[in-house]
Design a protein around this motif. Sequence first.
Motif, PDB file in Angstrom:
ATOM      1  N   ALA A 157       0.827  -1.207   0.000  1.00  0.00           N
ATOM      2  CA  ALA A 157       0.000   0.000   0.000  1.00  0.00           C
ATOM      3  C   ALA A 157       0.863   1.259   0.000  1.00  0.00           C
ATOM      4  N   MET A 158       1.908   1.283   0.820  1.00  0.00           N
ATOM      5  CA  MET A 158       2.732   2.487   0.912  1.00  0.00           C
ATOM      6  C   MET A 158       3.605   2.679  -0.321  1.00  0.00           C
ATOM      7  N   THR A 159       4.050   1.585  -0.936  1.00  0.00           N
ATOM      8  CA  THR A 159       4.815   1.715  -2.178  1.00  0.00           C
ATOM      9  C   THR A 159       3.956   2.316  -3.280  1.00  0.00           C
ATOM     10  N   ALA A 163       4.259   6.077  -5.174  1.00  0.00           N
ATOM     11  CA  ALA A 163       4.202   6.267  -6.629  1.00  0.00           C
ATOM     12  C   ALA A 163       3.178   7.343  -6.987  1.00  0.00           C
ATOM     13  N   ALA A 164       2.047   7.350  -6.267  1.00  0.00           N
ATOM     14  CA  ALA A 164       1.028   8.382  -6.498  1.00  0.00           C
ATOM     15  C   ALA A 164       1.569   9.768  -6.155  1.00  0.00           C
ATOM     16  N   LEU A 165       2.388   9.852  -5.110  1.00  0.00           N
ATOM     17  CA  LEU A 165       2.959  11.148  -4.721  1.00  0.00           C
ATOM     18  C   LEU A 165       3.903  11.689  -5.792  1.00  0.00           C
ATOM     19  N   VAL A 166       4.660  10.807  -6.426  1.00  0.00           N
ATOM     20  CA  VAL A 166       5.548  11.250  -7.505  1.00  0.00           C
ATOM     21  C   VAL A 166       4.727  11.899  -8.619  1.00  0.00           C
ATOM     22  N   LEU A 167       3.639  11.258  -9.002  1.00  0.00           N
ATOM     23  CA  LEU A 167       2.777  11.827 -10.040  1.00  0.00           C
ATOM     24  C   LEU A 167       2.204  13.166  -9.604  1.00  0.00           C
ATOM     25  N   TRP A 173      -2.570  15.119 -11.731  1.00  0.00           N
ATOM     26  CA  TRP A 173      -3.579  14.921 -10.698  1.00  0.00           C
ATOM     27  C   TRP A 173      -4.463  13.701 -10.949  1.00  0.00           C
ATOM     28  N   HIS A 174      -4.937  13.550 -12.163  1.00  0.00           N
ATOM     29  CA  HIS A 174      -5.854  12.442 -12.442  1.00  0.00           C
ATOM     30  C   HIS A 174      -5.164  11.081 -12.325  1.00  0.00           C
ATOM     31  N   PHE A 175      -3.969  10.972 -12.894  1.00  0.00           N
ATOM     32  CA  PHE A 175      -3.221   9.714 -12.772  1.00  0.00           C
ATOM     33  C   PHE A 175      -2.878   9.446 -11.309  1.00  0.00           C
ATOM     34  N   SER A 176      -2.533  10.501 -10.588  1.00  0.00           N
ATOM     35  CA  SER A 176      -2.199  10.349  -9.182  1.00  0.00           C
ATOM     36  C   SER A 176      -3.391   9.853  -8.374  1.00  0.00           C
ATOM     37  N   LEU A 177      -4.573  10.389  -8.639  1.00  0.00           N
ATOM     38  CA  LEU A 177      -5.777   9.956  -7.913  1.00  0.00           C
ATOM     39  C   LEU A 177      -6.122   8.501  -8.219  1.00  0.00           C
ATOM     40  N   ILE A 178      -5.852   8.075  -9.450  1.00  0.00           N
ATOM     41  CA  ILE A 178      -6.090   6.669  -9.808  1.00  0.00           C
ATOM     42  C   ILE A 178      -5.157   5.759  -8.998  1.00  0.00           C
ATOM     43  N   ILE A 179      -3.875   6.114  -8.952  1.00  0.00           N
ATOM     44  CA  ILE A 179      -2.909   5.306  -8.200  1.00  0.00           C
ATOM     45  C   ILE A 179      -3.193   5.393  -6.705  1.00  0.00           C
ATOM     46  N   PHE A 180      -3.558   6.574  -6.237  1.00  0.00           N
ATOM     47  CA  PHE A 180      -3.910   6.751  -4.828  1.00  0.00           C
ATOM     48  C   PHE A 180      -5.073   5.838  -4.449  1.00  0.00           C
ATOM     49  N   SER A 181      -6.083   5.784  -5.286  1.00  0.00           N
ATOM     50  CA  SER A 181      -7.240   4.925  -5.026  1.00  0.00           C
ATOM     51  C   SER A 181      -6.842   3.453  -5.033  1.00  0.00           C
ATOM     52  N   ALA A 182      -5.908   3.097  -5.906  1.00  0.00           N
ATOM     53  CA  ALA A 182      -5.409   1.716  -5.922  1.00  0.00           C
ATOM     54  C   ALA A 182      -4.713   1.379  -4.610  1.00  0.00           C
ATOM     55  N   ALA A 183      -3.969   2.342  -4.061  1.00  0.00           N
ATOM     56  CA  ALA A 183      -3.319   2.126  -2.768  1.00  0.00           C
ATOM     57  C   ALA A 183      -4.348   1.934  -1.660  1.00  0.00           C
ATOM     58  N   VAL A 184      -5.418   2.723  -1.689  1.00  0.00           N
ATOM     59  CA  VAL A 184      -6.498   2.579  -0.710  1.00  0.00           C
ATOM     60  C   VAL A 184      -7.109   1.190  -0.797  1.00  0.00           C
ATOM     61  N   SER A 185      -7.186   0.647  -1.999  1.00  0.00           N
ATOM     62  CA  SER A 185      -7.810  -0.661  -2.182  1.00  0.00           C
ATOM     63  C   SER A 185      -6.972  -1.796  -1.601  1.00  0.00           C
ATOM     64  N   VAL A 186      -5.702  -1.503  -1.310  1.00  0.00           N
ATOM     65  CA  VAL A 186      -4.845  -2.513  -0.690  1.00  0.00           C
ATOM     66  C   VAL A 186      -4.934  -2.421   0.830  1.00  0.00           C
ATOM     67  N   LYS A 187      -4.957  -1.192   1.353  1.00  0.00           N
ATOM     68  CA  LYS A 187      -5.144  -1.007   2.797  1.00  0.00           C
ATOM     69  C   LYS A 187      -5.696   0.390   3.061  1.00  0.00           C
ATOM     70  N   PRO A 196      -5.760  16.067   3.565  1.00  0.00           N
ATOM     71  CA  PRO A 196      -4.810  17.028   2.994  1.00  0.00           C
ATOM     72  C   PRO A 196      -4.769  16.983   1.470  1.00  0.00           C
ATOM     73  N   LEU A 197      -5.001  15.818   0.880  1.00  0.00           N
ATOM     74  CA  LEU A 197      -5.036  15.726  -0.578  1.00  0.00           C
ATOM     75  C   LEU A 197      -6.198  16.522  -1.138  1.00  0.00           C
ATOM     76  N   LEU A 198      -7.350  16.443  -0.495  1.00  0.00           N
ATOM     77  CA  LEU A 198      -8.511  17.224  -0.934  1.00  0.00           C
ATOM     78  C   LEU A 198      -8.233  18.717  -0.840  1.00  0.00           C
ATOM     79  N   LEU A 199      -7.542  19.128   0.217  1.00  0.00           N
ATOM     80  CA  LEU A 199      -7.191  20.540   0.354  1.00  0.00           C
ATOM     81  C   LEU A 199      -6.288  20.990  -0.787  1.00  0.00           C
ATOM     82  N   LEU A 200      -5.314  20.170  -1.149  1.00  0.00           N
ATOM     83  CA  LEU A 200      -4.429  20.509  -2.262  1.00  0.00           C
ATOM     84  C   LEU A 200      -5.201  20.597  -3.575  1.00  0.00           C
ATOM     85  N   MET A 201      -6.193  19.729  -3.738  1.00  0.00           N
ATOM     86  CA  MET A 201      -7.014  19.780  -4.943  1.00  0.00           C
ATOM     87  C   MET A 201      -7.806  21.078  -5.002  1.00  0.00           C
TER      88      MET A 201
END
Length: 425
Positions: A157-159, A163-167, A173-187, A196-201
Amino acid sequence: MARGLSLGTKSSAEHSKSYGISKSAALIFALLFTEAILVALIIYFVPYTKIDWDAYMSQVAGFLGGERDYGNLKGDTGPLVYPAGFLYVYSAIKFFTGGQVLPAQILFGILYIANLGIVFLIYSSTDVLPWWAFVLLCLSKRIHSIFMLRLFNDCVAMTVLHAALVLLLYQKWHFSLIIFSAAVSVKMNVLLFAPPLLLLMLKALSIKGILSALSCAAFVQVALGLPFLLTYPTAYISRAFNLGRVFIHFWSVNFKFVPDEIFISKEFAIALLVIHLTVLLLFAHHKWCKYEGGLLILLRSRLHNAITELLHIRQFFHCESITHVLHKEHILTVLFVGNFIGIICARSLHYQFYSWYFFSLPFLLWKTPFPTIIRLLLYAGVEFCWNVYPSTSFSSLMLLFLHLTILWGLWISPIEQPFIDQELH
């Protein structure tokens, strides 16, 4: 004459920065090479510790056998409590390793090196950490154990999150949110980064950009969970996204000093949640949105822009998704501090949860105004607490004190400029 002196000074500064970058690159290469050797030695010489691996394999076996009711996917540590992405990831791991521990350890060793490389890339994108301090990212005994000797899904999940943070740093933003959501799906712990991500958006994107990015994240969750949502949706949602789980007091690293009857109480959980939200709001208003005049002014401005865009529907469909370009340092500060606040307020931190914030710890320490020696002592103190087993009242009190000290340092740190584009104009 003055202009010539200025140009000479600038050239000297650029040369110094270039020299620093080259030193960082050389150190990163050396660290990755050394870590690869260390990983091999750990796997070969240090005995594997069986904790969750057998349970993971049992849950995956049920899934691969056709079971779609989350209530029936169980292991020797209990029922499955992770979203569907976990099942896909560990099904792939089972396929490549045959469910055997040693090949899985090798795979997680590769994962550790890949994650470390991604983290080095994140740190290299800012000037927060001096080049020599990159070594701190390789010195944790507990983190090596979590990856190579325990094979926890936290590592995956953290790896993926990193990767989402690099994007995100490159405004994808869109690719990052996709990868971020994939990380959530693991844990689900990755959701600590969500506020904080919503605030940045809100700072960087138009209402169109926000809605489309969130839609991408939601689509990932629906797509991954579809086999379960179409069959036993209640069981899936209630188990995979259960935010009210009560952990065993014995395993708590952070609140071992709290009596068991208080630790498991609903009042304690609610109090921590209120503190979590309050501290987040304080940081958002007084630190992260200070440049914009505070959180309320930012929200009012974004609401006005959203109404304007929606009233002019043609403008809504033709407007740019990105309205402001954010400094990379500001992105990392908001995300890492926001996650850290969630860590401090978590009712129970188990040993594998150290991976949730360890890789951001040097960044957080160097964002404080503390002297370097104090930063190093705080780092060593946190690492010490996470290596006390079993945790004690003293070690958990010490960890809380160290966390609060770091948080105080972050609170008194200077306000940073969030926007690149406004700076240029």
